[in-house]
Design an enzyme around this catalytic site. Structure first.
Site, PDB file in Angstrom:
ATOM      1  N   ILE A   1       0.826  -1.219   0.000  1.00 48.05           N
ATOM      2  CA  ILE A   1       0.000   0.000   0.000  1.00 48.05           C
ATOM      3  C   ILE A   1       0.856   1.263   0.000  1.00 48.05           C
ATOM      4  O   ILE A   1       0.437   2.293  -0.567  1.00 48.05           O
ATOM      5  CB  ILE A   1      -0.998  -0.014   1.182  1.00 48.05           C
ATOM      6  CG1 ILE A   1      -2.035   1.107   1.036  1.00 48.05           C
ATOM      7  CG2 ILE A   1      -0.284   0.071   2.538  1.00 48.05           C
ATOM      8  CD1 ILE A   1      -2.893   1.037  -0.205  1.00 48.05           C
TER       9      ILE A   1
ATOM     10  N   GLU B   1      -7.040  -2.061   5.572  1.00 49.70           N
ATOM     11  CA  GLU B   1      -6.908  -2.652   6.908  1.00 49.70           C
ATOM     12  C   GLU B   1      -5.774  -3.662   6.962  1.00 49.70           C
ATOM     13  O   GLU B   1      -5.326  -4.195   5.955  1.00 49.70           O
ATOM     14  CB  GLU B   1      -8.194  -3.339   7.343  1.00 49.70           C
ATOM     15  CG  GLU B   1      -8.884  -4.217   6.293  1.00 49.70           C
ATOM     16  CD  GLU B   1      -8.055  -5.281   5.667  1.00 49.70           C
ATOM     17  OE1 GLU B   1      -7.402  -6.045   6.435  1.00 49.70           O
ATOM     18  OE2 GLU B   1      -8.048  -5.389   4.423  1.00 49.70           O
TER      19      GLU B   1
ATOM     20  N   GLY C   1      -5.678  -7.040   0.879  1.00 51.20           N
ATOM     21  CA  GLY C   1      -6.143  -6.045   1.844  1.00 51.20           C
ATOM     22  C   GLY C   1      -5.236  -4.833   1.826  1.00 51.20           C
ATOM     23  O   GLY C   1      -4.670  -4.501   0.779  1.00 51.20           O
ATOM     24  N   GLU C   2      -5.126  -4.146   2.961  1.00 49.27           N
ATOM     25  CA  GLU C   2      -4.314  -2.915   3.115  1.00 49.27           C
ATOM     26  C   GLU C   2      -4.900  -1.732   2.343  1.00 49.27           C
ATOM     27  O   GLU C   2      -4.328  -0.662   2.345  1.00 49.27           O
ATOM     28  CB  GLU C   2      -2.867  -3.114   2.606  1.00 49.27           C
ATOM     29  CG  GLU C   2      -2.090  -4.228   3.237  1.00 49.27           C
ATOM     30  CD  GLU C   2      -0.664  -4.347   2.687  1.00 49.27           C
ATOM     31  OE1 GLU C   2      -0.269  -3.543   1.825  1.00 49.27           O
ATOM     32  OE2 GLU C   2       0.062  -5.245   3.141  1.00 49.27           O
ATOM     33  N   GLY C   3      -5.992  -1.956   1.607  1.00 48.36           N
ATOM     34  CA  GLY C   3      -6.494  -0.936   0.691  1.00 48.36           C
ATOM     35  C   GLY C   3      -5.881  -1.046  -0.689  1.00 48.36           C
ATOM     36  O   GLY C   3      -6.094  -0.175  -1.542  1.00 48.36           O
TER      37      GLY C   3
END
Lengths: 316, 316
Positions: free
Chosen positions: A85, A143, A283-285
């Site tokens: 990210i 997240e 994830g992580e955006g």
């Protein structure tokens, strides 16, 4: 939404030097963005990416392929600039921040009772709300939280029904045995937390980072900041809002369909069509951050192109 | 391809701070790019977009929703910076140039005989070849040419067989009557030009801008510059190369699946899976330019992320 700005954007779109509809979904995206920003010819200049991190008591049940310590290790990686990210935020010109929520105090194991108290979920929602930069013109929430696809599966199943197995997937990569444990844990969580009010579902089956994402998305709605949703966990957070109030996630587009098995079904329940389908499941955006490029392209075309009249091009 | 660089990139990918495979197609893209660039940790810094414009004798048959004058009008719009491709090139940091090929001398009507002489097709290929910047590290080729979806349909049908109706679509937006004329024109072109050698197909059924795209793609192969293919017309140009020599378009990825009906089938024949599917059908290189963002994101992650060892993150 600013209906006048949206109508003016639609009118402008019809005059640009291209056959009608030839930019496909980019046209709808630009008009939607113009409506939320209240500007028929908007710019996208200050995208913000926020990563929320939380720990989950349910990891004690063996639901993840990675140990819970990875959450705090990855937060350090985010701060050092080493995660996916970080690279994507930089590549698309986004300001990025990380908020860890009481990592040394995991939520309670939801398979036996509520994950959070009312005070805890409210604090997490408030952290999310406060993390949004009022000057941002686009928001991505991501997240990090070992165990949180289990929480997201439980939320989705509680909100939309169906069997736990339909909503439970491999997350970071559990094997068949891990998947069967995970499905069982989701089933136990649903039995142990019977209230189906959306915000109670968030409190009882969610996690601090999931509540923080919901808080940030709600704040963005109030501030008319469009949001790109990320994967399964982000979509589960958004779902608790969507079922709480009509139109609560109209300011959100789905950045991508992740490889996590149930994400597509969840997006379908939310009425969102993903912009990208590239098999991401990090994830992580990350998927949403990648979609910033699509939105940038859409808005650049909409606001920068010449009209037929300006360019002296025959429009038929 | 540099097999050592590709192998080193694959090894690096396995050490990055993410679960294996969690970046989906971004991982394959980065490894592919690394192989072509001969660098296990490459950067993408100088993307080039080239738009080729040509006119088609076959427009006299009424195959397009727009008059042939629009080609030269749009070239002026490209030069003035007002078209979609100008905005997308700028948004993704690409150098952009426009090459018009004898616009005042359209190709011959291919429904009665070859569109180009040998000298003409060679000149167009050479224009394309010479337009590539040797310093570029990524290439997008786009086109403008009223009537050129008709040429592309004829090329695809000649190369891959099937009925003209399977390959002929609405282009910029012809109605049912226009579509039936277009299909008939493609059928006549196939009958009038029976040679199925790929480069003869390019000469007899193509156009100058289509040949120039083929020349640029071939030059990029020689210079190890990866290419993002655009829509139906660009893919038809690439197909003439693919059928001429084994591996001739291994340096190409499909940027998107366009809304032009037969594009998906054509990509399938080429063994290419599109990166984006957003309903674009504009040409100009627009879909491929939008996909530059995906490739930038992939390479940023691959080359910028920390490894598990560097970040001190548990890898299981």
């Amino acid at each position: 939404v600013d209906a006048a700005a949206e109508a003016a954007a639609r009118d402008r779109n019809g005059q640009l030097t291209k056959p009608p509809g030839a930019l496909g979904r980019l046209e709808d995206l630009a008009i939607w963005y113009a409506g939320w920003r209240g500007n028929a010819r908007p710019a996208l200049e200050r995208p913000q990416v926020i990563v929320f991190a939380g720990n989950h008591g349910v990891t004690a049940r063996g639901v993840s392929a990675f140990p819970a310590e990875v959450t705090v290790q990855m937060v350090a990686n985010f701060r050092a600039g080493g995660a996916a990210i970080n690279q994507l935020s930089k590549a698309f010109g986004a300001e990025m921040s990380v908020h860890e929520l009481d990592l040394d105090r995991p939520t309670a194991d939801f398979s036996v009772g509520p994950a959070m108290s009312e005070a805890e979920v409210v604090a997490a929602l408030a952290t999310g709300w406060a993390a949004v930069n009022p000057e941002a013109d686009l928001l991505v929430v991501g997240e990090m939280g070992i165990g949180n696809t289990t929480a997201a599966a439980a939320i989705a199943c509680a909100l939309f029904g169906g069997q736990p197995g339909e909503w439970t997937g491999r997350g970071t990569g559990v094997d068949d045995h891990g998947l069967s444990i995970k499905t069982q844990v989701v089933a136990e969580g649903l039995a142990a937390n019977p209230d189906r009010d959306p915000l109670e579902v968030l409190r009882c089956l969610g996690g601090r980072e999931i509540a923080a994402m919901a808080g940030a998305i709600a704040c963005a709605h109030a501030r008319r900041i469009p949001v790109i949703l990320d994967g399964f966990i982000c979509s589960a957070a958004a779902a608790t809002l969507a079922l709480s109030a009509e139109g609560a996630i109209d300011h959100c587009v789905a950045g991508h369909a992740s490889a996590e098995a149930a994400h597509r079904a969840l997006l379908s329940k939310l009425g969102k069509q993903p912009l990208l389908e590239l098999g991401l499941r990090l994830g992580e955006g990350s998927g949403a951050a990648l979609a910033i490029g699509v939105l940038k392209g859409a808005i650049a075309c909409h606001s920068g192109m010449a009209t037929f009249a300006e360019a002296g091009v025959s429009d038929s």
